[in-house]
Design a protein around this motif. Structure first.
Motif, PDB file in Angstrom:
ATOM      1  N   UNK A 108       0.865  -1.179   0.000  1.00 30.14           N
ATOM      2  CA  UNK A 108       0.000   0.000   0.000  1.00 30.14           C
ATOM      3  C   UNK A 108       0.899   1.225   0.000  1.00 30.14           C
ATOM      4  N   UNK A 109       0.761   2.026  -1.042  1.00 27.56           N
ATOM      5  CA  UNK A 109       1.559   3.220  -1.251  1.00 27.56           C
ATOM      6  C   UNK A 109       0.829   4.397  -0.609  1.00 27.56           C
ATOM      7  N   UNK A 110       1.200   4.716   0.619  1.00 25.19           N
ATOM      8  CA  UNK A 110       0.440   5.703   1.384  1.00 25.19           C
ATOM      9  C   UNK A 110       0.695   7.130   0.956  1.00 25.19           C
ATOM     10  N   UNK A 111       1.729   7.388   0.195  1.00 26.96           N
ATOM     11  CA  UNK A 111       2.003   8.750  -0.252  1.00 26.96           C
ATOM     12  C   UNK A 111       2.180   8.793  -1.748  1.00 26.96           C
ATOM     13  N   UNK A 112       1.181   9.279  -2.466  1.00 27.08           N
ATOM     14  CA  UNK A 112       1.304   9.376  -3.915  1.00 27.08           C
ATOM     15  C   UNK A 112       2.182  10.571  -4.281  1.00 27.08           C
ATOM     16  N   UNK A 113       3.058  10.425  -5.249  1.00 23.59           N
ATOM     17  CA  UNK A 113       3.843  11.580  -5.699  1.00 23.59           C
ATOM     18  C   UNK A 113       2.916  12.669  -6.230  1.00 23.59           C
ATOM     19  N   UNK A 114       3.261  13.926  -6.001  1.00 19.32           N
ATOM     20  CA  UNK A 114       2.433  15.047  -6.457  1.00 19.32           C
ATOM     21  C   UNK A 114       2.223  14.946  -7.968  1.00 19.32           C
ATOM     22  N   UNK A 115       0.960  14.979  -8.382  1.00 23.34           N
ATOM     23  CA  UNK A 115       0.635  14.937  -9.794  1.00 23.34           C
ATOM     24  C   UNK A 115       0.571  13.540 -10.391  1.00 23.34           C
ATOM     25  N   UNK A 116       0.881  12.508  -9.579  1.00 20.89           N
ATOM     26  CA  UNK A 116       0.861  11.143 -10.129  1.00 20.89           C
ATOM     27  C   UNK A 116      -0.543  10.733 -10.533  1.00 20.89           C
ATOM     28  N   UNK A 117      -1.478  10.934  -9.651  1.00 20.86           N
ATOM     29  CA  UNK A 117      -2.853  10.493  -9.897  1.00 20.86           C
ATOM     30  C   UNK A 117      -3.756  11.532  -9.247  1.00 20.86           C
ATOM     31  N   UNK A 136       8.359   6.192   1.601  1.00 17.70           N
ATOM     32  CA  UNK A 136       8.967   7.373   2.212  1.00 17.70           C
ATOM     33  C   UNK A 136       9.133   7.165   3.708  1.00 17.70           C
ATOM     34  N   UNK A 137      10.313   7.442   4.230  1.00 21.95           N
ATOM     35  CA  UNK A 137      10.548   7.593   5.673  1.00 21.95           C
ATOM     36  C   UNK A 137      10.108   6.466   6.581  1.00 21.95           C
ATOM     37  N   UNK A 138       9.900   5.312   6.095  1.00 19.58           N
ATOM     38  CA  UNK A 138       9.427   4.255   6.974  1.00 19.58           C
ATOM     39  C   UNK A 138      10.133   2.955   6.598  1.00 19.58           C
ATOM     40  N   UNK A 139      11.073   2.506   7.430  1.00 22.15           N
ATOM     41  CA  UNK A 139      11.811   1.281   7.103  1.00 22.15           C
ATOM     42  C   UNK A 139      10.905   0.069   6.886  1.00 22.15           C
ATOM     43  N   UNK A 140       9.795   0.004   7.609  1.00 28.21           N
ATOM     44  CA  UNK A 140       8.876  -1.128   7.433  1.00 28.21           C
ATOM     45  C   UNK A 140       8.260  -1.102   6.040  1.00 28.21           C
ATOM     46  N   UNK A 141       7.868   0.076   5.573  1.00 34.25           N
ATOM     47  CA  UNK A 141       7.309   0.190   4.222  1.00 34.25           C
ATOM     48  C   UNK A 141       8.368  -0.156   3.186  1.00 34.25           C
ATOM     49  N   UNK A 142       9.608   0.292   3.423  1.00 35.89           N
ATOM     50  CA  UNK A 142      10.681  -0.007   2.488  1.00 35.89           C
ATOM     51  C   UNK A 142      10.918  -1.508   2.416  1.00 35.89           C
ATOM     52  N   UNK A 143      10.949  -2.189   3.562  1.00 40.29           N
ATOM     53  CA  UNK A 143      11.195  -3.637   3.544  1.00 40.29           C
ATOM     54  C   UNK A 143      10.039  -4.374   2.873  1.00 40.29           C
TER      55      UNK A 143
END
Length: 166
Positions: free
Chosen positions: A51-60, A143-150
């Motif tokens: 789950x991608x909790x932060x969409x890049x600005x302008x992505x969607x 972004x900024x969350x090791x758990x999300x990165x893993x």
């Protein structure tokens, strides 16, 4: 392995958590969303979800967040959820032409917060995962969350193994 109902529960929880204190809550018809997810996933067993909790600005423009769902049979679902909006793309791992992993620094600009406070520019590490097939690109960011990165790296590894077994 997850079921379609378990995927819905994770997406519902993410939708509820995606609203900042200064934003209006998402206007999602959760019952309709559950039916759409069940229709899309059917009886497939889900091996991974990110789950991608932060969409890049302008992505969607219409989306508040998106998710990548990988079935046990190597079918990918790129789902975008937003205010009164639900969209998903379906494609097979075998259709991917390019997979890219990028590490970088996300630079927030200076600005003014909702309370009128001046916000300083920040640099935040990120991991970006992009998949390309045909003219389509699918982007996921941690972004900024090791758990999300893993979790994203675990999904990336599963895709890599399925596409290039050794």
């Amino acid at each position: 392995m997850l079921t379609a109902n378990e995927v819905f529960e994770k997406l519902r929880d993410a939708a509820l958590a995606s609203t900042d204190a200064d934003e209006r809550p998402l206007q999602i018809d959760y019952e309709a969303m559950q039916k759409k997810i069940n229709l899309a996933l059917g009886d497939r067993k889900i091996a991974h979800i990110y789950i991608n909790e932060g969409l890049p600005h302008g992505y969607e423009d219409q989306g508040r967040f998106n998710a990548l769902v990988l079935s046990q049979g190597n079918v990918l679902f790129d789902m975008v959820i937003g205010d009164d909006y639900f969209r998903y793309d379906i494609f097979s791992l075998k259709d991917l032409e390019k997979v890219q992993i990028q590490y970088g620094i996300w630079k927030d600009e200076e600005g003014v917060g909702a309370s009128g406070d001046r916000l300083k520019a920040e640099e935040k590490p990120f991991l970006s995962f992009t998949m390309v097939h045909g003219e389509e690109s699918h982007i996921f960011i941690a972004l900024n969350d090791p758990e999300r990165e893993s979790t994203l790296l675990e999904l990336t590894s599963a895709i890599s193994v399925a596409r290039h077994p050794e």
